[in-house]
Design a protein around this motif. Sequence first.
Motif, short mmCIF file in Angstrom:
data_model
loop_
_atom_site.label_atom_id
_atom_site.label_comp_id
_atom_site.label_asym_id
_atom_site.label_seq_id
_atom_site.Cartn_x
_atom_site.Cartn_y
_atom_site.Cartn_z
N GLU A 80 -4.15 -0.91 -10.69
CA GLU A 80 -3.18 -0.88 -9.59
C GLU A 80 -1.84 -1.50 -9.95
N VAL A 132 -4.52 8.16 -4.72
CA VAL A 132 -5.36 8.66 -3.63
C VAL A 132 -4.79 10.00 -3.19
N GLU A 189 -1.99 4.11 -4.90
CA GLU A 189 -2.60 3.20 -3.93
C GLU A 189 -1.69 2.01 -3.65
N MET A 197 0.84 -1.20 0.00
CA MET A 197 0.00 0.00 0.00
C MET A 197 0.88 1.25 0.00
N THR A 248 -3.94 4.20 -10.20
CA THR A 248 -4.92 4.46 -9.17
C THR A 248 -4.22 5.23 -8.06
#
Length: 163
Positions: A66, A115, A131, A29, A113
């Motif tokens: 991802e 954030v 991500e 992550m 992706t």
Amino acid sequence: MPATPSATSAGILLYRPGPGGPEVLLGHMGGPFWARKDAGAWSVPKGEHGPGETPLDAARREFTEEIGAPPPPGEPVDLGTVRQSRKTVAAFALDGSGFTGAGAVAGRTDDGTWVEIEWPPRSGRTLRFPEIDRAEWFDLDTAREKIVAGQRPLLDRVAGLLP
């Protein structure tokens, strides 16, 4: 009072034979909270989906976003769902023998992706992070140490599929 609906996510757990037994592909992550963490900081590549998308379609889309490469062809096996915090995660196992796209995460030039979060907390500054910042293959014992606790049952389920 009605219950608050939980988020639903779906992901693909690739597996392959390895030198010491089966291996699975996990993503680390991204972002500053996870940067220095290893144990419990890895996940099945996954993401949220709404009612207009099947879990398998969402899992394929999220894997591509991802990891930076589409999942390999093949027939996914439904691993069912697990609870991760306030989220329900549906997962599918897929044979990843020969998959070479795991290195696509590092050095990606597409949007992938991402954030956006306020970092440091309460600073008023918003930063953007991937991500997943990297992906690696792990044998099942190592994967059990690395994966977030709520997803550990998925490793047992995929192990049950393998000889």
